[in-house]
Design a protein around this motif. Structure first.
Motif, short mmCIF file in Angstrom:
data_model
loop_
_atom_site.label_atom_id
_atom_site.label_comp_id
_atom_site.label_asym_id
_atom_site.label_seq_id
_atom_site.Cartn_x
_atom_site.Cartn_y
_atom_site.Cartn_z
N ALA A 1 0.79 -1.23 0.00
CA ALA A 1 0.00 0.00 0.00
C ALA A 1 0.82 1.28 0.00
O ALA A 1 0.27 2.37 -0.19
CB ALA A 1 -0.96 0.01 1.20
N GLN A 2 2.13 1.16 0.21
CA GLN A 2 2.97 2.36 0.16
C GLN A 2 3.89 2.35 -1.06
O GLN A 2 4.64 3.31 -1.28
CB GLN A 2 3.79 2.48 1.45
CG GLN A 2 2.91 2.70 2.68
CD GLN A 2 3.71 2.82 3.96
OE1 GLN A 2 4.56 3.69 4.09
NE2 GLN A 2 3.45 1.93 4.91
N ASP A 3 3.81 1.28 -1.87
CA ASP A 3 4.60 1.23 -3.10
C ASP A 3 4.07 2.27 -4.09
O ASP A 3 2.88 2.28 -4.41
CB ASP A 3 4.51 -0.16 -3.74
CG ASP A 3 5.15 -1.24 -2.89
OD1 ASP A 3 5.80 -0.90 -1.88
OD2 ASP A 3 4.98 -2.43 -3.22
N GLY A 4 4.96 3.13 -4.55
CA GLY A 4 4.52 4.14 -5.51
C GLY A 4 3.82 5.33 -4.90
O GLY A 4 3.28 6.16 -5.63
N MET A 5 3.82 5.44 -3.57
CA MET A 5 3.20 6.60 -2.92
C MET A 5 4.09 7.83 -3.17
O MET A 5 5.28 7.81 -2.86
CB MET A 5 3.04 6.36 -1.42
CG MET A 5 2.44 7.53 -0.65
SD MET A 5 0.78 8.00 -1.19
CE MET A 5 -0.19 6.58 -0.62
N THR A 6 3.51 8.87 -3.73
CA THR A 6 4.30 10.03 -4.14
C THR A 6 4.06 11.28 -3.30
O THR A 6 4.64 12.34 -3.60
CB THR A 6 4.01 10.37 -5.62
OG1 THR A 6 2.60 10.59 -5.78
CG2 THR A 6 4.46 9.25 -6.54
N ILE A 7 3.23 11.18 -2.28
CA ILE A 7 2.97 12.31 -1.37
C ILE A 7 3.05 11.79 0.06
O ILE A 7 2.98 10.58 0.29
CB ILE A 7 1.59 12.96 -1.63
CG1 ILE A 7 0.45 11.96 -1.40
CG2 ILE A 7 1.53 13.54 -3.04
CD1 ILE A 7 -0.94 12.58 -1.48
N PRO A 8 3.19 12.67 1.05
CA PRO A 8 3.26 12.21 2.45
C PRO A 8 1.98 11.49 2.88
O PRO A 8 0.88 11.87 2.48
CB PRO A 8 3.44 13.51 3.24
CG PRO A 8 3.98 14.49 2.27
CD PRO A 8 3.38 14.14 0.94
#
Length: 324
Positions: A304-311
């Motif tokens: 779920a945090q793979d590719g997260m681009t914002i905080p």
């Protein structure tokens, strides 16, 4: 007798006061538990955002106390960023590249950063599909020159992707007859032979593409390894992906293309407890999401945090920290 009457009056007054206190207390409790309504901005009804957003809304409503959530059909990624910025919705689904542009004030967001947007989770790969009518003679990106091409709804993530791909390979809107259409509109125009090709960015299989493939001979443009590497070098969000053979009627070969990540975002202003409970509800009721749409199989806490681009929002961060 007089004393008895006085006692009765006193007792009556005490009773009235007691009822008033209880009544006030009840009103305060009712106020504390007042239902909170949340809107989730999604996309067109023929895409993937809308059904997945609807399933997420249902899970939240059924598993987070005193919260009612509903999915709202919109113009998708760019529009959804603006809706978060204006506090017109509380949650939204959008592409991770658009989330990055919005938060960091780049491209269409230059000078107008969406500072109040925070991440909850990345959901699933969004695959860029270039759908062409078989009889159009389009076999490569360069063959789009002079053709009628749907490039997505105005200001959508699809349009952003169309521009990214066209520009990387030396094309602009001046080279094509562009048409700004939603998924559903593009599908309808393809079926009616009013356009030759359409850019679509969504989880596969996409309902709009399935609809066209049921009545028309279509193809998906295949990108070469060099083209994928060139796109990835210029736009790190775009990574190579395969669309399995048989995904759509008549598609007998694996199609190579690029993909982004669909991302669930939220207003920064929502409380830590509320966002924690929303995040918990989504991942602890994943089966309900999968039952609603096959694409939800990719919604997993471990990715779920793979590719997260914002905080991340602190509430989401708290949930994921507990899983470690």
């Amino acid at each position: 007798m007089i004393l008895t009457m006085k006692k009765r009056i006193v007792l009556s007054l005490l009773l009235v006061l007691g009822l008033l206190v209880v009544g006030c207390s009840s009103n305060q409790e009712a106020s504390k538990t007042k239902t909170k309504f949340l809107s989730i901005a999604t996309g067109g009804t023929s895409g993937t955002y809308y059904p997945v957003g609807g399933a997420i809304a249902k899970v939240i409503s059924e598993n987070v106390d005193n919260v009612e959530a509903s999915a709202q059909s919109t113009g998708a990624s760019v529009t959804n960023s603006r809706l978060i910025q204006k506090k017109e919705v509380e949650l939204a689904i959008l592409q991770n590249d658009i989330a990055s542009y919005a938060y960091n004030a780049k491209n269409d967001f230059e000078g107008n950063a969406v500072n109040n947007m925070r991440g909850i989770a990345t959901l699933y790969p969004e695959i860029i599909q270039i759908v062409v009518r078989s009889e159009s003679g389009i076999k490569t990106i360069d063959d789009l020159k002079g053709k009628k091409v749907a490039v997505g709804a105005p200001g959508s993530g699809v349009e952003a992707n169309a521009k990214q791909i066209l520009s990387t390979f030396g094309l602009t809107y001046d080279d094509i007859d562009e048409d700004f259409l939603s998924f559903g509109e593009a599908a309808s125009r393809l079926k009616d032979r009013q356009i030759d090709a359409a850019f679509l960015t969504a989880g596969v299989p996409t309902a709009a593409v399935m609809d066209v493939a049921a009545t028309q001979d279509i193809k998906l443009l295949n990108l070469t390894v060099d083209q994928i590497n060139e796109l990835n070098s210029k736009y790190p969000f775009l990574t190579g992906v395969e669309i399995p053979a048989g995904t759509y009627n008549g598609q007998e070969q694996i199609v190579n293309t690029v993909a982004l990540k669909a991302t669930l975002v939220v207003q920064e202003e929502l409380s830590e407890d509320l966002v924690y409970n929303i995040t918990k509800a989504i991942f602890e009721n994943r089966d309900a999401l999968v039952e609603a749409h096959a694409r939800a199989k990719d919604i997993k806490a471990e990715t779920a945090q793979d590719g997260m681009t914002i905080p991340l929002h602190p509430g989401a961060q708290k949930y994921f920290d507990e899983l470690k």
